[in-house]
Design a protein around this motif. Structure first.
Motif, mmCIF file in Angstrom:
data_model
loop_
_atom_site.group_PDB
_atom_site.id
_atom_site.type_symbol
_atom_site.label_atom_id
_atom_site.label_comp_id
_atom_site.label_asym_id
_atom_site.label_seq_id
_atom_site.Cartn_x
_atom_site.Cartn_y
_atom_site.Cartn_z
ATOM 1 N N PHE A 178 2.047 -3.608 3.666
ATOM 2 C CA PHE A 178 0.705 -3.973 3.109
ATOM 3 C C PHE A 178 -0.181 -3.163 2.836
ATOM 4 N N TRP A 179 -0.022 -1.817 3.099
ATOM 5 C CA TRP A 179 -1.054 -0.783 3.005
ATOM 6 C C TRP A 179 -0.970 -0.075 1.530
ATOM 7 N N ALA A 180 -1.638 -0.610 0.662
ATOM 8 C CA ALA A 180 -1.438 -0.109 -0.822
ATOM 9 C C ALA A 180 -1.574 1.468 -1.137
ATOM 10 N N GLU A 181 -2.612 1.963 -0.526
ATOM 11 C CA GLU A 181 -2.976 3.537 -0.835
ATOM 12 C C GLU A 181 -3.368 3.899 0.528
ATOM 13 N N PRO A 182 -2.473 4.561 1.170
ATOM 14 C CA PRO A 182 -2.893 4.958 2.364
ATOM 15 C C PRO A 182 -3.488 6.226 2.350
ATOM 16 N N GLY A 183 -3.297 7.258 1.315
ATOM 17 C CA GLY A 183 -3.674 8.749 1.451
ATOM 18 C C GLY A 183 -2.936 9.442 2.532
ATOM 19 N N PRO A 184 -3.161 10.912 2.536
ATOM 20 C CA PRO A 184 -2.458 11.479 3.249
ATOM 21 C C PRO A 184 -2.760 11.511 4.786
ATOM 22 N N LEU A 185 -4.064 11.455 4.989
ATOM 23 C CA LEU A 185 -4.626 11.313 6.161
ATOM 24 C C LEU A 185 -4.239 9.878 6.936
ATOM 25 N N GLY A 186 -4.389 8.787 6.272
ATOM 26 C CA GLY A 186 -3.817 7.584 6.735
ATOM 27 C C GLY A 186 -2.454 7.543 7.051
ATOM 28 N N MET A 187 -1.690 8.218 6.273
ATOM 29 C CA MET A 187 -0.229 8.180 6.495
ATOM 30 C C MET A 187 -0.071 9.139 7.762
ATOM 31 N N CYS A 188 -0.455 10.101 7.769
ATOM 32 C CA CYS A 188 -0.352 10.954 8.791
ATOM 33 C C CYS A 188 -0.674 10.192 10.471
ATOM 34 N N LEU A 189 -1.958 9.724 10.245
ATOM 35 C CA LEU A 189 -2.268 8.984 11.572
ATOM 36 C C LEU A 189 -1.379 7.844 11.958
ATOM 37 N N ALA A 190 -0.913 7.147 10.988
ATOM 38 C CA ALA A 190 0.025 5.804 11.171
ATOM 39 C C ALA A 190 1.497 6.506 11.546
#
Length: 188
Positions: free
Chosen positions: A28-40
């Motif tokens: 459900f996360w449409a546009e995570p971005g590099p930082l969001g992806m790394c944190l997830a």
């Protein structure tokens, strides 16, 4: 059956819930971005490592058992990989470190599933068949992850999340089976 098997369903369920929560987040996360992806990814790796460590502790394998060493070592590598991915905030680093950490976890689970105990005591681990499947899924996800680094954070989360959803479903079924079998053993 392994000592601690009646209580084993709890850490297995934790690992299932962690994987399912991460997998659903990626859907459900449409546009995570590099930082969001790394944190997830970092949170997923750290929580999975904690779940794996708890599973091995509950199984109460002997200290010198190679299966215990491999599984706890893989949990440690997964945790370190999670910290490094969070610090880096880079898609390329997350792809390679995350891929290696997942592949090592998968290899350790396959090793634990296939390895016979010393002395050939005939002891069968409660999670041996589940580790075979989970190991293949983790290794496959780990191997595929670097190939999607150029496609961006959304694609990488899709690969990692897909593997997490399949693994989460497997561990949820395993936890329910262990819970049912543990209740049956107490009733007898």
């Amino acid at each position: 059956m392994t000592p601690g098997a009646p209580l084993l369903w709890r850490p297995v369920l934790l690992r299932a819930l962690v994987a399912l929560a991460f997998g659903l987040t990626t859907v459900f996360w449409a546009e995570p971005g590099p930082l969001g992806m790394c944190l997830a990814l970092a949170v997923y790796f750290l929580a999975s490592a904690a779940g794996q460590y708890w599973i091995v502790r509950t199984m109460a394998l002997p200290r010198r058992d190679s299966r215990r060493v491999m599984l706890q070592g893989a949990a440690g590598i997964l945790a370190v990989g999670g910290v490094m991915v969070a610090i880096s905030a880079s898609s390329v680093v997350a792809a390679w470190l995350g891929g290696v950490a997942l592949a090592v976890l998968g290899a350790a689970e396959l090793f634990a599933a296939i390895r016979k105990p010393a002395g050939n005591s005939g002891e069968k681990l409660a999670l041996a068949s589940d580790w075979r499947i989970s190991g293949v899924l983790a290794m496959g996800t780990g191997i595929l992850l670097p190939f999607f680094a150029a496609a961006g954070p959304h694609a990488m989360l899709g690969v990692a999340g897909g593997g997490a959803l399949m693994t989460g479903a497997l561990w949820a079924l395993s936890a329910l089976t262990l819970r049912h079998d543990g209740g049956t053993a107490k009733a007898q």
